[in-house]
Every structure is written in structure tokens, then in C-alpha cells.
Design an enzyme around this catalytic site. Structure first.
Site, short mmCIF file in Angstrom:
data_model
loop_
_atom_site.label_atom_id
_atom_site.label_comp_id
_atom_site.label_asym_id
_atom_site.label_seq_id
_atom_site.Cartn_x
_atom_site.Cartn_y
_atom_site.Cartn_z
N ARG A 147 -34.16 53.24 -22.23
CA ARG A 147 -35.61 53.27 -22.44
C ARG A 147 -36.29 53.01 -21.11
NH1 ARG A 147 -39.81 49.24 -25.48
NH2 ARG A 147 -39.69 48.19 -23.47
N GLU A 262 -41.80 49.93 -35.83
CA GLU A 262 -41.26 48.58 -35.66
C GLU A 262 -42.18 47.53 -36.28
OE1 GLU A 262 -40.88 48.39 -31.38
OE2 GLU A 262 -42.69 47.20 -31.23
C1 GCO Z 1 -39.54 47.49 -28.53
C2 GCO Z 1 -40.76 46.71 -28.84
C3 GCO Z 1 -40.80 45.30 -28.37
C4 GCO Z 1 -41.97 44.61 -29.05
C5 GCO Z 1 -41.63 43.20 -29.34
C6 GCO Z 1 -42.72 42.51 -30.09
O1 GCO Z 1 -39.62 48.69 -28.66
O2 GCO Z 1 -38.54 46.87 -28.20
O3 GCO Z 1 -41.92 47.44 -28.68
O4 GCO Z 1 -40.79 45.15 -26.99
O5 GCO Z 1 -43.13 44.69 -28.30
O6 GCO Z 1 -40.43 43.16 -30.02
O7 GCO Z 1 -42.32 41.26 -30.52
MG MG Z 2 -41.40 49.39 -29.46
#
Ligand code: GCO
Ligand code: MG
Length: 402
Positions: A147, A262
Site C-alpha cells: 500500500r 473498514e
Molecule cells: C487502513 C486504515 C487505517 C485506519 C485506522 C483507524 O487502511 O489501514 O485506513 O490506517 O485509519 O485503522 O483506526
Molecule cells: Mg483504510
């Protein structure tokens, strides 16, 4: 078999985690992750005041009935806090089920559909050159999927990039800090970033990118279209997902695969996205998406519409959730990828884990149930400390999505 008691363990080895431990009259216990980043104590209160008293005396084997008791049986149902509590209960009960039957969780939900679980890591740099270098390091470590997030010229701190050149951790100590955002600067920069990444590392490495809810459907459609030549594995949360129909516009304009959810916590958050085939990957994780019982249904519904899993797995989700996700990912046919942001080593002092990373994939051993344990004495050495996610404003001060 009966549930005799349950307790909530809050600890902070480097960052806050909430763990539910359910005890039975046969000496077997189960663990569930109940961590909701920045809102930990709300889940603790709901579990302690409402759920635990109602769990005592129930047969832990009745996972379907207990799940429905805490979902359908609750008038004020859904929402991140309650669904995280339901998820933790469900995870702990499946852990008990596996231990009672002396078999790993994956065996209870279909056995192994594959030998190992493809994961993606995070590479983030303060600017383009730094990001390119970080990606190289992750590829050397063995990752097959990365990523990519980068500092954007003209924006001082942005999502996914560490401030101090250390490892990026979601949440900062204390109350919410404010960040500033400029969508047009971001949109102008991201295609250049991915063009450089492909130029440097070729076509084989899987690339992912997280927009973190910051575009309108129209802006997201432009971005998805401009990123097409770089063949992303996915573009994540291009828009905030509340308006499911908003994803239509992105789909009409681009073939870049889309991952979303998420922050979702129910199958209903996905219904239009599934039936209209507006997305490609399910981001909702076990820990916030109702545990194994509910996520099996979400994954099954997704499979009808050619949609695969791609669970959230940042460091704010505990090793209990990660292990349960590996079992799940091994078992379901429509697995896509798992996010893997390795926890700081201090986390392993508290949680005894049973998974390992090798050459881009995670595997798990054959311990019964989920297979993770918690050392409560060690957990007691790391007390909870207030930490919050940032709040985001546009450069003129307007409050915006973080
Ligand atoms: C990801 C997420 C995280 C979130 C975080 C919030 O894709 O891993 O966007 O970075 O921002 O888990 O608590
Ligand atoms: Mg995310």
C-alpha cells in the site's frame, strides 16, 4: 457447557487494546478482540454493563443464537460501539468452540481453501523519493503487495504518513490533533506518484492506495480513471461510504478495483454495493463487522457478486483479530488479500501469537480455536492511555472527513 463469567482486559503495549475473555464451567476460555481505536472505553462500558451480565449461564456453543441475542435482541442495534462488542463476544465463542472440539478455527468454517494468506504491507514516505525508497525496502522484505501513501507537496501532514519518520501508527497520544487537507493538490500528485512507482518497480508488484474517504464521487471517478494505467490492486475508500449510490459514478468511469468499508459494521452497509457490483473488495473486519458469524454471511453474499474479502488489519486491530482473520481467510473461497501492518514487538510481550510471515504470506499453526493467548500480568504493566485519531480540516478551516 455454560458461560460462568467474562472480563474485559484493557492494556496499552505501545497502543491501546481491548480484549474480552469469556470463561466456562469446563475451564476453557475464549478470547475476542474488542478494540475500537480512540473509543475503547465506550466498548468496555457496553460489554461490562450490558453484555457480560446477559452472557452468564448461556451455552457458549450456541454462537448463532447468542449473536442474534446481541443484534436482533437489542432494540438500539448496529453502530460501531455495539457491533465491536458483538464481534468480541462472537470471536471468543468461536475460540471456545475450537478448543472444545480440539481443532483450529479454520476447520469449523470450511477447512483450508488455500495454504497461505496473501497480505499487503504499508509503505509511506514524507515525499515521492522517500516513498519510492520505502517501497523498495518492503519488496526486499518479501511483500508481494504494498500500500503506497506519500506526503503530498503543499500539504504539511497527511493521512498514513508518519510525522517523525518512525513507523506509522494510527492515533496519537492525548486528544485529537488537527490536520489540514487540500483535495486538488492531492489529485494532482497521486498519478505522478504511481507512474514513478511502476517505472521503478515494474508491473509484478501489487499496488494499493487508500484515499481515506476524501473525495466526492466525481473526484474519485477522476482519480480512479487517471490511475488505470498503473493497474492498482485496489483503490480504497475513495469516498465515504454512507451514500452507497455514490459509488455508481466511479464504476461508470473506471475499471480500477474498489475496496470499501473498514468503518462499516453491518451487511446492510454493503447491500447496494454488492447487488449493483459497485465494489470489488470487502474491507469490514471481523472485529467491527460482527465477528465470524456475521462475516461468514457477508463474505457469502459478496461471493454471489464476484466480490472478495480484503479485511482491514491496521495495528489498532489486536493480534486476536489478526489470527481470527487468518483462519477466516484460509477458509472462505472468495478471499482476496489481508492487510498486515505488523504490531510493534512490545505487543508480543502481552499477546502470545501463533502466526508467522514468510515471503509475502501469513500462515497459522494448528492450535485449537483462534490460538492466541494473553499474558494478563504483562498486560497489567501497560495501562490504558488516552489516544485519539486526528480531525481533518480543509485549508480554509472547514471541517472535513479524516
Ligand atoms: C487502513 C486504515 C487505517 C485506519 C485506522 C483507524 O487502511 O489501514 O485506513 O490506517 O485509519 O485503522 O483506526
Ligand atoms: Mg483504510
Amino acid at each position: 457447557m455454560k458461560i460462568t463469567n467474562a472480563k474485559v482486559i484493557v492494556c496499552s503495549p505501545g497502543r491501546n487494546f481491548v480484549t474480552l475473555k469469556i470463561f466456562t464451567d469446563q475451564g476453557i476460555f475464549g478470547l475476542g478482540d474488542a478494540t475500537l481505536n480512540g473509543m475503547e472505553k465506550s466498548v468496555v462500558a457496553y460489554l461490562e454493563n450490558y453484555c457480560i451480565p446477559a452472557l452468564i449461564g448461556r451455552d457458549p456453543g450456541n454462537t448463532e443464537d447468542i449473536w442474534n441475542y446481541f443484534y436482533r435482541g437489542v432494540y438500539w442495534r448496529r453502530g460501531a460501539v455495539s457491533m465491536t462488542a458483538v464481534s468480541a463476544i462472537d470471536m471468543a465463542l468461536w475460540d471456545i468452540k475450537g478448543k472444545v472440539l480440539n481443532t483450529p478455527l479454520y476447520n469449523l468454517i470450511g477447512g483450508k481453501s488455500r495454504k497461505k494468506v496473501l497480505v499487503y504491507c504499508h509503505a509511506n514516505g514524507k515525499d515521492l523519493d522517500d516513498t519510492i525508497e520505502k517501497i523498495g525496502k518492503e519488496i526486499e522484505t518479501g511483500f508481494k503487495a504494498v500500500r503506497v501513501q506519500s506526503g503530498v507537496p503543499g500539504i504539511s501532514h497527511t493521512y498514513g504518513v508518519a510525522r517523525d519518520n518512525k513507523f506509522y501508527e494510527p492515533a496519537h497520544k492525548g486528544l485529537a490533533q488537527e490536520e489540514y487537507w487540500d483535495t486538488s493538490k492531492y489529485l494532482n500528485f497521486v498519478p505522478t506518484l504511481f507512474s514513478r512507482v511502476r517505472e521503478n518497480y515494474g508491473d509484478d508488484i501489487h499496488l494499493l492506495h487508500d484515499v481515506h474517504h476524501r473525495c466526492t464521487p466525481n473526484e474519485a471517478a477522476r482519480l480512479a480513471k487517471e490511475l488505470e494505467p498503473y493497474h492498482l490492486f485496489w483503490l480504497e475508500d475513495p469516498v465515504s461510504g454512507e451514500l452507497q449510490e455514490g459509488l455508481r459514478l466511479i464504476r461508470q468511469h473506471s475499471t480500477t478495483p474498489i475496496a470499501i468499508g473498514e468503518v462499516f459494521n453491518s451487511i446492510y452497509d454493503y447491500s447496494t454495493l454488492f447487488t449493483e457490483q459497485l465494489i470489488d473488495y470487502i474491507r469490514m473486519p471481523l472485529v467491527h463487522g460482527g465477528g465470524i458469524t456475521h462475516m461468514l454471511k457477508v463474505a457469502a453474499m459478496g461471493s454471489v457478486y464476484h466480490i472478495n474479502t480484503g479485511f482491514h488489519g491496521a495495528t489498532d486491530l489486536s493480534p486476536v483479530n489478526l489470527a481470527a482473520s487468518i483462519h477466516f481467510n484460509l477458509a472462505v473461497n472468495n478471499f482476496g488479500i489481508q492487510e498486515y501492518m505488523p504490531h510493534q514487538s512490545i505487543v508480543n510481550e502481552v499477546f502470545k501469537t501463533n502466526y508467522s510471515f514468510n515471503d509475502g504470506y501469513l500462515t497459522i499453526d494448528d492450535s485449537p480455536g483462534i490460538g492466541v493467548d494473553i499474558d494478563e500480568k504483562k498486560a497489567g504493566l501497560y495501562p490504558y492511555s488516552v489516544a485519539r485519531l486526528p480531525v481533518n480540516r480543509k485549508t480554509d478551516g472547514t471541517l472535513f472527513n479524516w
